[in-house]
Scaffold this active site. Sequence first.
Site, PDB file in Angstrom:
ATOM      1  N   GLU A   1       0.875  -1.039  -0.108  1.00  0.00           N
ATOM      2  CA  GLU A   1      -0.183   0.238  -0.455  1.00  0.00           C
ATOM      3  C   GLU A   1       0.696   1.656  -0.147  1.00  0.00           C
ATOM      4  O   GLU A   1       0.561   2.170  -0.778  1.00  0.00           O
ATOM      5  CB  GLU A   1      -0.791  -0.061   1.681  1.00  0.00           C
ATOM      6  CG  GLU A   1      -2.270  -1.397   1.575  1.00  0.00           C
ATOM      7  CD  GLU A   1      -1.296  -2.442   2.692  1.00  0.00           C
ATOM      8  OE1 GLU A   1      -1.769  -2.720   2.535  1.00  0.00           O
ATOM      9  OE2 GLU A   1      -0.037  -2.508   2.078  1.00  0.00           O
TER      10      GLU A   1
ATOM     11  N   CYS B   1      -2.425  -1.854   7.366  1.00  0.00           N
ATOM     12  CA  CYS B   1      -2.185  -2.400   9.646  1.00  0.00           C
ATOM     13  C   CYS B   1      -2.721  -0.799   9.338  1.00  0.00           C
ATOM     14  O   CYS B   1      -1.952   0.173   8.483  1.00  0.00           O
ATOM     15  CB  CYS B   1      -0.741  -3.048   9.139  1.00  0.00           C
ATOM     16  SG  CYS B   1       0.851  -1.357   8.130  1.00  0.00           S
TER      17      CYS B   1
END
Length: 155
Positions: A89, A115
């Site tokens: 990401e 996360c």
Amino acid sequence: MEEEKEKRAYDRPSWDEYFMGIVDLVSKRSTCLRRSVGAVIVTDKRILATGYNGAPSGIRHCLDTGCLRERLQVASGERHELCRGLHAEQNAIIQSALHGVSIKGATLYCSNHPCVICAKMIINAGIVRVLYRDGYRDNMAREMFSEAGVEVAAI
């Protein structure tokens, strides 16, 4: 002929399935020894950026150096700073910035639930929707997405 046409239409993936399939292909570029993760950022059914987990450009990969986290027996989801690599990401967001592509209002497709570090970046980048395949135990990330109004769903 008509039956074949109906079968093709039936087998055609939805847009979400299509982009998740691309996430799977992107994840194959990963250089992480623990987990291969891919991410794709999309707006209006157009791919804006992709990313996979691995070391920064020009830096030796864990494939070459071995995994520091394994050597130190760091559990998944803990001590993110003890890693040579960036998350998929993060790399997708960085690629967008590097090439001057706005991702405000975009959807992020990724292999795993982000996360908390990635969640904060996703929120500040203006991404409004996150679709992921596998779970990831990070309650703080889930709470932050909820508070920020980012739609998050497993597919």
